[in-house]
Structures are given as C-alpha cells and as structure tokens.
Design a protein around this motif. Structure first.
Motif, PDB file in Angstrom:
ATOM      1  N   MET A  51      -6.557   2.880 -52.988  1.00 50.16           N
ATOM      2  CA  MET A  51      -7.595   3.648 -53.643  1.00 50.16           C
ATOM      3  C   MET A  51      -8.190   4.622 -52.623  1.00 50.16           C
ATOM      4  N   GLN A  52      -8.403   5.842 -53.068  1.00 48.52           N
ATOM      5  CA  GLN A  52      -9.040   6.846 -52.229  1.00 48.52           C
ATOM      6  C   GLN A  52     -10.400   7.175 -52.816  1.00 48.52           C
ATOM      7  N   THR A  53     -11.311   7.563 -51.963  1.00 44.79           N
ATOM      8  CA  THR A  53     -12.655   7.901 -52.407  1.00 44.79           C
ATOM      9  C   THR A  53     -13.030   9.282 -51.904  1.00 44.79           C
ATOM     10  N   ILE A  54     -13.581  10.082 -52.791  1.00 37.86           N
ATOM     11  CA  ILE A  54     -14.168  11.358 -52.419  1.00 37.86           C
ATOM     12  C   ILE A  54     -15.633  11.270 -52.816  1.00 37.86           C
ATOM     13  N   THR A  55     -16.518  11.416 -51.863  1.00 32.87           N
ATOM     14  CA  THR A  55     -17.948  11.322 -52.131  1.00 32.87           C
ATOM     15  C   THR A  55     -18.525  12.725 -52.255  1.00 32.87           C
ATOM     16  N   ILE A  56     -19.266  12.943 -53.328  1.00 31.38           N
ATOM     17  CA  ILE A  56     -19.917  14.229 -53.563  1.00 31.38           C
ATOM     18  C   ILE A  56     -21.417  13.988 -53.471  1.00 31.38           C
ATOM     19  N   ASN A  57     -22.049  14.555 -52.469  1.00 32.22           N
ATOM     20  CA  ASN A  57     -23.471  14.309 -52.254  1.00 32.22           C
ATOM     21  C   ASN A  57     -24.376  15.261 -53.021  1.00 32.22           C
ATOM     22  N   ASN A  58     -23.849  16.429 -53.410  1.00 33.88           N
ATOM     23  CA  ASN A  58     -24.651  17.357 -54.203  1.00 33.88           C
ATOM     24  C   ASN A  58     -23.721  18.319 -54.930  1.00 33.88           C
ATOM     25  N   ILE A  98     -19.178  20.378 -55.164  1.00 29.08           N
ATOM     26  CA  ILE A  98     -18.293  19.850 -56.208  1.00 29.08           C
ATOM     27  C   ILE A  98     -16.977  20.619 -56.314  1.00 29.08           C
ATOM     28  N   ARG A  99     -16.999  21.935 -56.152  1.00 33.85           N
ATOM     29  CA  ARG A  99     -15.743  22.706 -56.227  1.00 33.85           C
ATOM     30  C   ARG A  99     -14.809  22.341 -55.075  1.00 33.85           C
ATOM     31  N   GLU A 100     -15.379  22.225 -53.884  1.00 30.41           N
ATOM     32  CA  GLU A 100     -14.573  21.828 -52.726  1.00 30.41           C
ATOM     33  C   GLU A 100     -14.014  20.422 -52.918  1.00 30.41           C
ATOM     34  N   ALA A 101     -14.802  19.530 -53.492  1.00 30.14           N
ATOM     35  CA  ALA A 101     -14.334  18.168 -53.757  1.00 30.14           C
ATOM     36  C   ALA A 101     -13.188  18.181 -54.764  1.00 30.14           C
ATOM     37  N   ALA A 102     -13.260  19.051 -55.767  1.00 32.51           N
ATOM     38  CA  ALA A 102     -12.169  19.168 -56.747  1.00 32.51           C
ATOM     39  C   ALA A 102     -10.900  19.652 -56.061  1.00 32.51           C
ATOM     40  N   ARG A 103     -11.017  20.643 -55.181  1.00 36.00           N
ATOM     41  CA  ARG A 103      -9.841  21.129 -54.443  1.00 36.00           C
ATOM     42  C   ARG A 103      -9.266  20.029 -53.548  1.00 36.00           C
ATOM     43  N   GLU A 104     -10.146  19.271 -52.897  1.00 41.34           N
ATOM     44  CA  GLU A 104      -9.692  18.161 -52.048  1.00 41.34           C
ATOM     45  C   GLU A 104      -8.969  17.118 -52.880  1.00 41.34           C
ATOM     46  N   PHE A 105      -9.512  16.814 -54.049  1.00 41.37           N
ATOM     47  CA  PHE A 105      -8.889  15.836 -54.946  1.00 41.37           C
ATOM     48  C   PHE A 105      -7.477  16.282 -55.304  1.00 41.37           C
ATOM     49  N   ILE A 106      -7.323  17.538 -55.687  1.00 39.16           N
ATOM     50  CA  ILE A 106      -6.008  18.059 -56.073  1.00 39.16           C
ATOM     51  C   ILE A 106      -5.047  17.997 -54.887  1.00 39.16           C
ATOM     52  N   SER A 107      -5.528  18.302 -53.701  1.00 42.96           N
ATOM     53  CA  SER A 107      -4.644  18.261 -52.529  1.00 42.96           C
ATOM     54  C   SER A 107      -4.175  16.843 -52.219  1.00 42.96           C
ATOM     55  N   THR A 118      -0.088  10.347 -61.323  1.00 43.19           N
ATOM     56  CA  THR A 118      -0.337  11.000 -62.609  1.00 43.19           C
ATOM     57  C   THR A 118      -1.467  10.372 -63.411  1.00 43.19           C
ATOM     58  N   VAL A 119      -2.027   9.264 -62.943  1.00 42.73           N
ATOM     59  CA  VAL A 119      -3.118   8.612 -63.662  1.00 42.73           C
ATOM     60  C   VAL A 119      -4.277   8.402 -62.685  1.00 42.73           C
ATOM     61  N   PHE A 120      -5.462   8.775 -63.134  1.00 41.28           N
ATOM     62  CA  PHE A 120      -6.647   8.652 -62.296  1.00 41.28           C
ATOM     63  C   PHE A 120      -7.780   8.038 -63.097  1.00 41.28           C
ATOM     64  N   ALA A 121      -8.641   7.323 -62.430  1.00 40.57           N
ATOM     65  CA  ALA A 121      -9.839   6.774 -63.058  1.00 40.57           C
ATOM     66  C   ALA A 121     -11.047   7.242 -62.253  1.00 40.57           C
ATOM     67  N   PHE A 122     -12.081   7.624 -62.959  1.00 44.08           N
ATOM     68  CA  PHE A 122     -13.328   8.048 -62.329  1.00 44.08           C
ATOM     69  C   PHE A 122     -14.401   7.075 -62.758  1.00 44.08           C
ATOM     70  N   ARG A 123     -15.194   6.633 -61.809  1.00 40.35           N
ATOM     71  CA  ARG A 123     -16.259   5.705 -62.165  1.00 40.35           C
ATOM     72  C   ARG A 123     -17.534   6.093 -61.450  1.00 40.35           C
ATOM     73  N   GLY A 124     -18.614   5.735 -62.052  1.00 41.98           N
ATOM     74  CA  GLY A 124     -19.925   6.013 -61.471  1.00 41.98           C
ATOM     75  C   GLY A 124     -20.983   5.742 -62.509  1.00 41.98           C
ATOM     76  N   PHE A 159     -17.692  16.813 -62.429  1.00 43.77           N
ATOM     77  CA  PHE A 159     -16.567  16.858 -61.502  1.00 43.77           C
ATOM     78  C   PHE A 159     -15.266  17.127 -62.251  1.00 43.77           C
ATOM     79  N   ILE A 160     -15.051  16.433 -63.355  1.00 49.43           N
ATOM     80  CA  ILE A 160     -13.815  16.620 -64.118  1.00 49.43           C
ATOM     81  C   ILE A 160     -13.734  18.044 -64.651  1.00 49.43           C
ATOM     82  N   GLN A 161     -14.843  18.617 -65.092  1.00 46.33           N
ATOM     83  CA  GLN A 161     -14.843  20.008 -65.544  1.00 46.33           C
ATOM     84  C   GLN A 161     -14.410  20.940 -64.407  1.00 46.33           C
ATOM     85  N   ASN A 162     -14.930  20.732 -63.218  1.00 46.48           N
ATOM     86  CA  ASN A 162     -14.552  21.547 -62.062  1.00 46.48           C
ATOM     87  C   ASN A 162     -13.109  21.300 -61.657  1.00 46.48           C
TER      88      ASN A 162
END
Length: 75
Positions: free
Chosen positions: A1-8, A12-21, A27-33, A42-45
């Motif tokens: 499991m990998q974690t990307i933390t978004i503090n503000n 969020i756009r940079e976090a989305a780019r990091e996620f894609i990289s 092919t399957v992802f789960a988001f929780r919070g 985040f998913i929209q971005n």
C-alpha cells in the motif's frame, strides 16, 4: 500500500500528478478518509490529469439521504 498525504488544497493537483506517476500497471484503487477529508476533490483533480481516451470506472459508496458525490463525479 502506498500513501500520498495532502495537507491542503493548494497541493492537490501535484498530489494527483504524483498518484498517476506511481500507478504503474495497477488498475484498481481505493480511497479512504473521513467525511469531508477531500476524497471527491482529489478524485476530480485526478480525473483532470487522465487522458480523455482512457476508460475510467468509479464505484462509490456514499452515505446519507442525499448523494452529493455522485453528481460531482459524473461531470
């Protein structure tokens, strides 16, 4: 499991780019919070970063009488 933390929201756009990289061939992802944590934002971005010709399926589990996120993610 990998974690990307978004503090503000400024990050969020940079976090989305990091996620894609980091996606690789996965092919399957789960988001929780917690509610209001920013999962839908985040998913929209994230979707803005994915090429239009890519097929994406979102399965959402929304609680409450009014399903706010479904209308946001269907746009």
């Amino acid at each position: 499991m990998q974690t990307i933390t978004i503090n503000n929201l400024d990050n969020i756009r940079e976090a989305a780019r990091e996620f894609i990289s980091r996606m690789g061939d996965t092919t399957v992802f789960a988001f929780r919070g917690k509610m209001g944590a920013g999962k839908t934002t985040f998913i929209q971005n994230l979707l803005k970063q994915i090429p239009k010709n890519e097929k994406v399926v979102i399965i959402e589990n929304d609680f409450g009488e009014i399903n706010f996120d479904a209308s946001l993610l269907s746009q």
